[in-house]
Design a protein around this motif. Structure first.
Motif, PDB file in Angstrom:
ATOM      1  N   UNK A   2      -6.002   1.247  -8.338  1.00 42.84           N
ATOM      2  CA  UNK A   2      -5.238   0.123  -8.862  1.00 42.84           C
ATOM      3  C   UNK A   2      -4.119   0.611  -9.774  1.00 42.84           C
ATOM      4  N   UNK A   3      -4.405   1.623 -10.605  1.00 43.59           N
ATOM      5  CA  UNK A   3      -3.378   2.155 -11.496  1.00 43.59           C
ATOM      6  C   UNK A   3      -2.216   2.749 -10.708  1.00 43.59           C
ATOM      7  N   UNK A   4      -2.522   3.451  -9.624  1.00 41.83           N
ATOM      8  CA  UNK A   4      -1.467   4.045  -8.798  1.00 41.83           C
ATOM      9  C   UNK A   4      -0.604   2.956  -8.166  1.00 41.83           C
ATOM     10  N   UNK A   5      -1.223   1.889  -7.709  1.00 38.50           N
ATOM     11  CA  UNK A   5      -0.469   0.798  -7.089  1.00 38.50           C
ATOM     12  C   UNK A   5       0.393   0.095  -8.125  1.00 38.50           C
ATOM     13  N   UNK A   6      -0.133  -0.116  -9.308  1.00 45.36           N
ATOM     14  CA  UNK A   6       0.669  -0.752 -10.362  1.00 45.36           C
ATOM     15  C   UNK A   6       1.844   0.139 -10.767  1.00 45.36           C
ATOM     16  N   UNK A   7       1.640   1.432 -10.780  1.00 41.68           N
ATOM     17  CA  UNK A   7       2.733   2.366 -11.064  1.00 41.68           C
ATOM     18  C   UNK A   7       3.813   2.250  -9.986  1.00 41.68           C
ATOM     19  N   UNK A   8       3.391   2.172  -8.751  1.00 40.50           N
ATOM     20  CA  UNK A   8       4.325   1.988  -7.644  1.00 40.50           C
ATOM     21  C   UNK A   8       5.069   0.667  -7.782  1.00 40.50           C
ATOM     22  N   UNK A   9       4.357  -0.413  -8.056  1.00 38.28           N
ATOM     23  CA  UNK A   9       4.983  -1.731  -8.168  1.00 38.28           C
ATOM     24  C   UNK A   9       5.963  -1.801  -9.325  1.00 38.28           C
ATOM     25  N   UNK A  10       5.778  -0.976 -10.351  1.00 40.15           N
ATOM     26  CA  UNK A  10       6.682  -0.956 -11.503  1.00 40.15           C
ATOM     27  C   UNK A  10       7.964  -0.170 -11.230  1.00 40.15           C
ATOM     28  N   UNK A  11       7.988   0.605 -10.177  1.00 37.91           N
ATOM     29  CA  UNK A  11       9.172   1.400  -9.845  1.00 37.91           C
ATOM     30  C   UNK A  11      10.315   0.458  -9.468  1.00 37.91           C
ATOM     31  N   UNK A  12      11.490   0.614 -10.055  1.00 40.00           N
ATOM     32  CA  UNK A  12      12.597  -0.299  -9.769  1.00 40.00           C
ATOM     33  C   UNK A  12      13.091  -0.251  -8.321  1.00 40.00           C
ATOM     34  N   UNK A  13      12.714   0.770  -7.586  1.00 40.53           N
ATOM     35  CA  UNK A  13      13.128   0.869  -6.181  1.00 40.53           C
ATOM     36  C   UNK A  13      12.197   0.105  -5.245  1.00 40.53           C
ATOM     37  N   UNK A  14      11.121  -0.460  -5.790  1.00 47.21           N
ATOM     38  CA  UNK A  14      10.091  -1.122  -4.988  1.00 47.21           C
ATOM     39  C   UNK A  14      10.101  -2.614  -5.285  1.00 47.21           C
ATOM     40  N   UNK A  15       9.999  -3.418  -4.239  1.00 51.90           N
ATOM     41  CA  UNK A  15       9.814  -4.857  -4.431  1.00 51.90           C
ATOM     42  C   UNK A  15       8.330  -5.066  -4.740  1.00 51.90           C
ATOM     43  N   UNK A  16       7.997  -5.412  -5.967  1.00 54.91           N
ATOM     44  CA  UNK A  16       6.585  -5.499  -6.350  1.00 54.91           C
ATOM     45  C   UNK A  16       5.828  -6.643  -5.688  1.00 54.91           C
ATOM     46  N   UNK A  17       6.534  -7.536  -5.011  1.00 52.76           N
ATOM     47  CA  UNK A  17       5.892  -8.672  -4.354  1.00 52.76           C
ATOM     48  C   UNK A  17       5.715  -8.462  -2.856  1.00 52.76           C
ATOM     49  N   UNK A  18       6.068  -7.271  -2.373  1.00 51.31           N
ATOM     50  CA  UNK A  18       5.947  -6.984  -0.936  1.00 51.31           C
ATOM     51  C   UNK A  18       5.338  -5.593  -0.759  1.00 51.31           C
ATOM     52  N   UNK A  19       4.031  -5.542  -0.821  1.00 48.48           N
ATOM     53  CA  UNK A  19       3.301  -4.282  -0.724  1.00 48.48           C
ATOM     54  C   UNK A  19       2.300  -4.371   0.428  1.00 48.48           C
ATOM     55  N   UNK A  20       2.219  -3.293   1.184  1.00 50.49           N
ATOM     56  CA  UNK A  20       1.181  -3.135   2.212  1.00 50.49           C
ATOM     57  C   UNK A  20       0.336  -1.933   1.818  1.00 50.49           C
ATOM     58  N   UNK A  21      -0.940  -2.005   2.087  1.00 51.68           N
ATOM     59  CA  UNK A  21      -1.839  -0.867   1.862  1.00 51.68           C
ATOM     60  C   UNK A  21      -2.336  -0.390   3.218  1.00 51.68           C
ATOM     61  N   UNK A  22      -2.360   0.915   3.406  1.00 51.15           N
ATOM     62  CA  UNK A  22      -2.738   1.493   4.686  1.00 51.15           C
ATOM     63  C   UNK A  22      -3.847   2.509   4.431  1.00 51.15           C
ATOM     64  N   UNK A  23      -4.972   2.305   5.084  1.00 56.71           N
ATOM     65  CA  UNK A  23      -6.142   3.149   4.894  1.00 56.71           C
ATOM     66  C   UNK A  23      -6.443   3.918   6.171  1.00 56.71           C
ATOM     67  N   UNK A  24      -6.657   5.199   6.039  1.00 59.82           N
ATOM     68  CA  UNK A  24      -6.985   6.072   7.163  1.00 59.82           C
ATOM     69  C   UNK A  24      -8.380   6.649   6.969  1.00 59.82           C
ATOM     70  N   UNK A  25      -9.099   6.790   8.059  1.00 61.60           N
ATOM     71  CA  UNK A  25     -10.357   7.517   8.122  1.00 61.60           C
ATOM     72  C   UNK A  25     -11.334   7.066   7.034  1.00 61.60           C
ATOM     73  N   UNK A  26     -11.874   8.006   6.282  1.00 64.67           N
ATOM     74  CA  UNK A  26     -12.897   7.724   5.286  1.00 64.67           C
ATOM     75  C   UNK A  26     -12.452   6.820   4.161  1.00 64.67           C
ATOM     76  N   UNK A  27     -11.159   6.646   3.972  1.00 67.27           N
ATOM     77  CA  UNK A  27     -10.663   5.735   2.936  1.00 67.27           C
ATOM     78  C   UNK A  27     -10.809   4.277   3.352  1.00 67.27           C
ATOM     79  N   UNK A  28     -11.175   4.021   4.596  1.00 70.81           N
ATOM     80  CA  UNK A  28     -11.280   2.653   5.094  1.00 70.81           C
ATOM     81  C   UNK A  28     -12.181   1.761   4.265  1.00 70.81           C
ATOM     82  N   UNK A  29     -13.229   2.328   3.693  1.00 68.98           N
ATOM     83  CA  UNK A  29     -14.147   1.504   2.902  1.00 68.98           C
ATOM     84  C   UNK A  29     -13.479   0.960   1.644  1.00 68.98           C
TER      85      UNK A  29
END
Length: 149
Positions: A2-29
């Motif tokens: 969650x902290x990493x995503x909030x850091x990303x959303x705070x970046x001025x180059x990112x639209x904080x209201x349009x985020x997708x999360x993508x999980x591969x392999x063992x991270x799926x859970x």
């Protein structure tokens, strides 16, 4: 996470209201929490050859880390779900994916599925074929479409 995503959303180059999360392999859970309580800014959850439940021999895993259970628990409607399946997946992993698909069908939660019939786990690395390239391209285009213009 969650902290990493909030850091990303705070970046001025990112639209904080349009985020997708993508999980591969063992991270799926890890997708379970986002299915159970999706924030308003989450536009899509993508799962590629995911492990969606603990595999034999993994020992104790928190019950909340079960995406199928999160679907069945109800609550808020999850964002659009995209699942890319490897047709030649190992039986234990394939069973976790099937449980998730069954839960989605039971709860009438739509899941867009991209099948890679000849794909193995990690197909885009281990088996880069026209079939796997088309699946990756389709998945990327689908996620981008959910993010909007």
């Amino acid at each position: 996470m969650t902290e990493a995503i909030e850091l990303l959303r705070a970046d001025p180059r990112v639209d904080p209201e349009r985020i997708a999360l993508w999980f591969f392999s063992g991270a799926g859970m890890l997708a379970a929490d986002w299915i159970a309580a999706p924030p308003g800014w989450l536009r899509c959850l993508a799962l590629t050859y995911p492990v969606l439940a603990p595999l034999p021999g993994w020992g104790a895993v928190a019950p909340r880390l079960r995406p199928a259970g999160a679907l069945r628990a109800g609550g808020r409607t999850p964002p659009p779900l995209l699942l890319t399946r490897a047709g030649l997946e190992t039986p234990h992993i394939a069973a976790t994916v099937e449980e998730f698909v069954t839960a989605a069908e039971e709860t009438k939660i739509p899941v867009e599925i991209i099948d890679v019939p000849h794909g193995v786990h990690g197909f885009e690395i281990h088996n880069p074929t026209d079939e796997s390239r088309k699946a990756v391209t389709r998945a990327v285009r689908t996620v981008l479409a959910h993010l909007g213009p």
